[in-house]
Enzyme design. Structure first.
Site, short mmCIF file in Angstrom:
data_model
loop_
_atom_site.label_atom_id
_atom_site.label_comp_id
_atom_site.label_asym_id
_atom_site.label_seq_id
_atom_site.Cartn_x
_atom_site.Cartn_y
_atom_site.Cartn_z
N ASN A 1 0.86 -1.18 0.00
CA ASN A 1 0.00 0.00 0.00
C ASN A 1 0.90 1.24 0.00
O ASN A 1 1.55 1.54 1.01
CB ASN A 1 -0.91 -0.01 1.23
CG ASN A 1 -1.97 1.08 1.20
OD1 ASN A 1 -1.82 2.10 0.52
ND2 ASN A 1 -3.04 0.89 1.94
N ARG B 1 -6.13 19.12 0.73
CA ARG B 1 -6.98 19.24 -0.46
C ARG B 1 -8.21 20.08 -0.16
O ARG B 1 -8.81 19.98 0.91
CB ARG B 1 -7.40 17.86 -0.96
CG ARG B 1 -6.27 17.08 -1.59
CD ARG B 1 -6.70 15.68 -1.96
NE ARG B 1 -5.88 14.70 -1.26
CZ ARG B 1 -6.15 13.40 -1.22
NH1 ARG B 1 -7.23 12.92 -1.84
NH2 ARG B 1 -5.37 12.57 -0.57
N GLY C 1 -7.77 7.41 10.09
CA GLY C 1 -7.01 7.91 11.23
C GLY C 1 -7.76 8.89 12.09
O GLY C 1 -7.73 8.82 13.33
N GLU D 1 -11.30 7.17 13.44
CA GLU D 1 -11.13 6.17 14.49
C GLU D 1 -10.65 6.77 15.80
O GLU D 1 -10.91 6.20 16.87
CB GLU D 1 -10.14 5.10 14.03
CG GLU D 1 -10.63 4.24 12.88
CD GLU D 1 -9.55 3.31 12.34
OE1 GLU D 1 -8.73 2.82 13.15
OE2 GLU D 1 -9.49 3.09 11.12
N ARG E 1 -2.50 -2.04 -3.70
CA ARG E 1 -3.61 -1.09 -3.72
C ARG E 1 -3.32 -0.04 -4.77
O ARG E 1 -2.26 0.59 -4.78
CB ARG E 1 -3.77 -0.42 -2.35
CG ARG E 1 -4.75 0.75 -2.35
CD ARG E 1 -4.87 1.38 -0.97
NE ARG E 1 -5.65 2.60 -1.00
CZ ARG E 1 -5.14 3.82 -0.92
NH1 ARG E 1 -3.83 4.00 -0.80
NH2 ARG E 1 -5.92 4.88 -0.94
N ARG F 1 -4.56 16.71 14.66
CA ARG F 1 -4.00 16.75 16.01
C ARG F 1 -3.30 18.08 16.25
O ARG F 1 -3.43 18.67 17.34
CB ARG F 1 -3.02 15.58 16.19
CG ARG F 1 -3.70 14.21 16.23
CD ARG F 1 -2.72 13.08 16.12
NE ARG F 1 -2.04 13.06 14.82
CZ ARG F 1 -1.26 12.09 14.39
NH1 ARG F 1 -1.04 11.04 15.18
NH2 ARG F 1 -0.68 12.16 13.21
N ASP G 1 -2.53 18.36 9.82
CA ASP G 1 -2.87 17.27 10.73
C ASP G 1 -3.84 17.78 11.78
O ASP G 1 -3.57 18.77 12.47
CB ASP G 1 -1.59 16.74 11.40
CG ASP G 1 -1.81 15.45 12.16
OD1 ASP G 1 -2.76 15.38 12.96
OD2 ASP G 1 -1.01 14.51 11.98
N GLY H 1 -9.35 10.83 7.14
CA GLY H 1 -7.92 10.82 7.38
C GLY H 1 -7.34 12.05 6.72
O GLY H 1 -8.03 13.05 6.54
N ASN H 2 -6.06 12.00 6.34
CA ASN H 2 -5.52 13.13 5.59
C ASN H 2 -6.27 13.31 4.29
O ASN H 2 -6.55 14.42 3.85
CB ASN H 2 -4.03 12.91 5.32
CG ASN H 2 -3.38 14.14 4.71
OD1 ASN H 2 -3.48 15.23 5.26
ND2 ASN H 2 -2.73 13.98 3.57
N GLY H 3 -6.63 12.20 3.65
CA GLY H 3 -7.63 12.18 2.61
C GLY H 3 -8.94 11.77 3.25
O GLY H 3 -8.95 10.92 4.14
N HIS I 1 -11.41 5.44 -1.77
CA HIS I 1 -11.45 4.79 -0.45
C HIS I 1 -12.34 3.55 -0.46
O HIS I 1 -12.81 3.09 0.58
CB HIS I 1 -11.94 5.77 0.63
CG HIS I 1 -10.98 6.86 0.94
ND1 HIS I 1 -11.39 8.15 1.21
CD2 HIS I 1 -9.63 6.87 0.98
CE1 HIS I 1 -10.33 8.92 1.44
NE2 HIS I 1 -9.25 8.16 1.30
N HIS J 1 -14.92 7.96 5.99
CA HIS J 1 -13.49 7.63 6.04
C HIS J 1 -12.74 8.96 6.18
O HIS J 1 -12.62 9.72 5.21
CB HIS J 1 -13.06 6.90 4.77
CG HIS J 1 -11.58 6.59 4.74
ND1 HIS J 1 -11.08 5.31 4.86
CD2 HIS J 1 -10.49 7.39 4.63
CE1 HIS J 1 -9.76 5.34 4.82
NE2 HIS J 1 -9.39 6.61 4.68
N GLU K 1 -7.53 -2.36 5.44
CA GLU K 1 -7.39 -2.40 3.99
C GLU K 1 -6.57 -3.59 3.51
O GLU K 1 -6.92 -4.24 2.53
CB GLU K 1 -6.77 -1.09 3.48
CG GLU K 1 -7.72 0.09 3.50
CD GLU K 1 -7.09 1.32 2.88
OE1 GLU K 1 -7.75 1.94 2.03
OE2 GLU K 1 -5.95 1.66 3.24
#
Length: 403
Positions: free
Chosen positions: A13, A241, A333, A336, A91, A284, A282, A210-212, A180, A208, A389
């Site tokens: 991946n 993005r 990420g 979850e 992937r 966080r 990010d 995450g960063n994407g 995704h 979903h 995945e």
């Protein structure tokens, strides 16, 4: 961390600056070894493998990262020889209209995947690097590709068409593809298995994050709409993005700033989203900056508000589309691990009977388990489901390889 001579599947991946490898026995869908290399192409990267301490490494590209990873596994007696492999599964983000099922990689297939690079310039070339490195490592071992777009192949025409002259669809394949899909396939399967239900009976919304980031509406087990489109740029606000924006904006920027098309594409893919709004890609870091009480904190707060607003808007839109929503799944990420995002995204939905349990939402999630975070009486159910995945990739390919 050891492996015997049992035949193994290897999954590959490739991310924008990372590489994740996993080994699975042909007798089980549980990974027996997982390895990740981060910060590829930078002066200092990191290798993470199981419970071992993080190691500093340098990998100039994804080919070098793959070679480094298999050398490490050979040294650890995890993957002593490519002869231990039954197959290698990659992937691939964009499969276009051509690839809607797991596909064995041949020179012709590789060339077709390469031809789709303009549709996923940040992703498909890196997958090709992984394929090329795997071919050098194990030239006799069959390789397979699974495609993020494949799960969305059955979207109805009213969902996948853009309101453009149809000749552009027929000549260039301009349509909404969605992404995704491997992750969405994985989490919807896991939830059905946990609840003891058939996927074909479920209406779901999957976030979903995450960063994407993307969201998918699933009716009777099939994708009927999703937020990403022709490329992974459309839809939600993401780490770098822009997501949805007026299509006149790129032409305006070219006319008034001196940027050309490539410059604008780079801006929208790499320097927009959370990063463009507050300088942090990010979430966080966004949360951390928000606590500062200064101008930077205000920008971070605005970025989070826009991020949450877009999720809420699609939650409402997909609820109207589906009519009945049995469950909402958060994965990725952010999905979850970020209880704040989940709580704020769902705050406006209580009027419709969606009720989050604050204690469950804030609790530390168990490792790799489906976790209910809704309050009693909530309809739909609300769940956090880990995105497996790599496991899903093997599940998808195994029947193809056996036939």
């Amino acid at each position: 961390m050891t492996a015997n001579n049992t035949t193994l599947w290897l999954t590959v991946n490739t991310g924008s600056s990372s590489l994740k490898l996993a080994l699975f026995s042909v007798d089980s869908f549980e990974p027996i070894a997982v390895l990740q290399i981060e910060s590829i192409g930078q002066s200092e990267g990191h290798l993470l493998a199981g419970d071992l301490p993080m190691m500093t490494v340098v990998a100039e590209d994804h080919r070098a990262a793959f070679n480094l990873a298999v050398r490490f596994w050979r040294h650890q007696s995890v993957l002593k020889s490519p002869d231990m492999l039954v197959g290698i599964v990659h992937r691939v983000v964009h499969g276009g209209v051509r690839f809607t099922e797991p596909t064995r990689i041949t020179p012709a297939v590789r060339a077709e995947i390469d031809s789709l690079t303009p549709l996923a310039p940040l992703h498909n070339p890196l997958a090709l690097q992984g394929m090329d490195a795997a071919t050098v490592f194990a030239p006799e071992i069959p390789q397979f590709a699974v495609f993020d777009t494949a799960f969305h192949h059955h979207m109805p025409p009213e969902a996948f068409h853009y309101a453009l002259p149809l000749r552009f669809y027929h000549e260039f394949g301009i349509r909404r593809y969605g992404f995704h899909g491997i992750s969405v396939d994985s989490v919807s399967r896991q939830l059905a298995e946990t609840l003891g239900q058939s996927r074909s009976s479920q209406n779901l919304i999957v976030a979903h994050l995450g960063n994407g980031a993307s969201m998918t509406a699933i009716r009777d087990g099939r994708s009927v709409d999703t937020t990403m489109g022709f490329t992974p740029l459309e839809g939600l606000v993401m780490g770098t993005r822009a997501g949805d924006l007026d299509p006149a904006i790129p032409a305006f920027l070219e006319a008034h700033t001196g940027m050309n098309g490539a410059d604008v594409a780079h801006l929208l893919n790499h320097d927009s989203g959370l990063k463009g709004l507050c300088g942090q890609s990010d979430l966080r870091a966004v949360h951390e900056v928000m606590s500062g009480g200064d101008v930077a904190a205000e920008a971070a707060g605005l970025a989070l508000a826009i991020y949450i607003y877009r999720i809420r808007k699609y939650l409402g839109a997909f609820t109207a589309l589906l009519g009945r929503v049995d469950a909402v799944i958060f994965t990725g990420g952010v999905g979850e691990h970020d209880a704040i995002v989940r709580a704020q995204a769902l705050a406006a939905m209580s009027a419709f009977g969606w009720h989050l349990d604050p204690a469950r939402n804030a609790a530390t999630l168990g490792p790799q388990v489906v976790t209910a975070i809704h309050a009693e009486g909530s309809l739909p159910g609300i769940y956090v489901v880990p995105s497996r995945e790599a496991e899903q990739m093997v599940r998808l390919v195994a029947p193809t390889a056996a036939s």
